[in-house]
Motif scaffolding. Structure first.
Motif, mmCIF file in Angstrom:
data_model
loop_
_atom_site.group_PDB
_atom_site.id
_atom_site.type_symbol
_atom_site.label_atom_id
_atom_site.label_comp_id
_atom_site.label_asym_id
_atom_site.label_seq_id
_atom_site.Cartn_x
_atom_site.Cartn_y
_atom_site.Cartn_z
ATOM 1 N N ASP A 224 0.819 -1.216 0.000
ATOM 2 C CA ASP A 224 0.000 0.000 0.000
ATOM 3 C C ASP A 224 0.851 1.263 0.000
ATOM 4 O O ASP A 224 0.459 2.296 -0.568
ATOM 5 C CB ASP A 224 -0.937 0.021 1.204
ATOM 6 N N GLU A 225 2.033 1.209 0.627
ATOM 7 C CA GLU A 225 2.926 2.373 0.619
ATOM 8 C C GLU A 225 3.461 2.633 -0.790
ATOM 9 O O GLU A 225 3.596 3.791 -1.213
ATOM 10 C CB GLU A 225 4.075 2.164 1.599
ATOM 11 N N VAL A 226 3.753 1.570 -1.524
ATOM 12 C CA VAL A 226 4.190 1.737 -2.915
ATOM 13 C C VAL A 226 3.041 2.287 -3.750
ATOM 14 O O VAL A 226 3.221 3.204 -4.573
ATOM 15 C CB VAL A 226 4.693 0.400 -3.490
ATOM 16 N N ALA A 227 1.840 1.749 -3.527
ATOM 17 C CA ALA A 227 0.673 2.220 -4.271
ATOM 18 C C ALA A 227 0.409 3.702 -4.012
ATOM 19 O O ALA A 227 0.039 4.446 -4.928
ATOM 20 C CB ALA A 227 -0.555 1.388 -3.895
ATOM 21 N N SER A 228 0.605 4.158 -2.793
ATOM 22 C CA SER A 228 0.400 5.573 -2.470
ATOM 23 C C SER A 228 1.357 6.461 -3.254
ATOM 24 O O SER A 228 0.980 7.558 -3.706
ATOM 25 C CB SER A 228 0.585 5.807 -0.967
ATOM 26 N N THR A 229 2.592 6.001 -3.433
ATOM 27 C CA THR A 229 3.562 6.762 -4.212
ATOM 28 C C THR A 229 3.141 6.821 -5.681
ATOM 29 O O THR A 229 3.241 7.865 -6.339
ATOM 30 C CB THR A 229 4.958 6.136 -4.081
ATOM 31 N N VAL A 248 11.169 3.822 -2.317
ATOM 32 C CA VAL A 248 10.171 3.633 -1.264
ATOM 33 C C VAL A 248 10.767 2.566 -0.366
ATOM 34 O O VAL A 248 10.482 1.377 -0.490
ATOM 35 C CB VAL A 248 8.813 3.206 -1.832
ATOM 36 N N ALA A 249 11.664 2.987 0.514
ATOM 37 C CA ALA A 249 12.534 2.007 1.172
ATOM 38 C C ALA A 249 12.986 2.414 2.567
ATOM 39 O O ALA A 249 13.989 1.909 3.059
ATOM 40 C CB ALA A 249 13.767 1.762 0.288
#
Length: 256
Positions: A224-229, A248-249
């Motif tokens: 979800d954090e990758v999707a937000s980016t 994103v790391a």
């Protein structure tokens, strides 16, 4: 209504991105080799009131499969305004045991496949106005990791392709960017966990913890954090962001 096309949409990061795009009101083409996982994602989208199309048997390394899938998608949803290239794999092997078959397979899926899909959809993307292309790369495209030479090479190639195409399209309304997740809690990570357990005898929990330690925040990234980016990059207000490779790391890789 904007039309988004997502490869590798059946699980992990691709699934999270597809769900986020649909929740933002886009119709989403879900493309991948296995229809079953794609149908499951389509069910989630439908349950939330969204609209999606499943294209199974979508082998990004097969130009005919790509052409057929793209044609079906355009006939269903009209021109594609958002393309997210997420299909990929990450097998592990020492360099000296990396055979040509493995090398060609990884480069074919992770890099050549991205080229084929993007080239097939670019005329449609250009017609929409404010087109967005987001390539899912990896921190492996920004640095090196042992025992995944083919994967690192392919993801460095993805970033090079991203930057070259961004410059070609800079005077159009199409932006091209890459997101570079670190170790992310997805089914793809399970392969790395299996390799660690096989070679070290450590438990799966210990193996996952060792991967999490690569992140200065001491944890795995979530899909979800990758999707937000990705959602930030495809937004209408992100027109000035192009040619970027965004980690994103949790601070594992920082720009100089």
């Amino acid at each position: 209504m904007r039309h988004a096309f997502v490869t590798g949409a059946g699980s992990g990061i691709g699934r999270a991105i597809a769900l986020a795009l649909a929740s933002d009101g886009m119709r989403v083409t879900l493309a991948g080799r296995r229809a079953g996982p794609l149908e499951a994602v389509a069910g989630e989208i439908a349950a939330a009131g969204g609209d999606s199309l499943v294209i199974g048997g979508f082998d990004v390394t097969d130009p005919k499969a790509v052409e057929a899938g793209v044609s079906k998608s355009l006939a269903w949803g009209g021109d594609v305004g958002v393309l997210v290239n997420c299909a990929g794999e990450a097998p592990s092997a020492p360099f000296e045991k990396t055979g040509l078959d493995l090398w060609n397979r990884v480069i074919g899926i992770n890099l050549t496949g991205m080229f084929l899909v993007t080239q097939a959809l670019l005329p449609s993307i250009r017609r929409t106005g404010s087109g967005r292309i987001v390539n899912v790369a990896s921190t492996a495209g920004l640095t090196g990791y042992a025992y995944v030479s083919a994967y690192c090479a392919s993801k460095h190639g993805v970033i090079g392709l991203t930057r070259a195409l961004a410059l070609e399209l800079a005077r159009t309304d199409v932006t091209v960017n890459a997101v570079c997740p670190g170790f992310t809690d997805t089914p793809l990570l399970d392969g790395a966990v299996d390799t660690i357990t096989d070679k070290t005898g450590r438990s799966r929990d210990e193996a996952r913890a060792s991967l999490a330690r690569a992140n200065p925040q001491g944890r795995l990234v979530t899909p979800d954090e990758v999707a937000s980016t990705v959602m930030w990059l495809v937004a209408e207000g992100s027109t000035a962001i192009t040619g970027q490779a965004i980690p994103v790391a949790g601070g594992e890789v920082m720009g100089g």
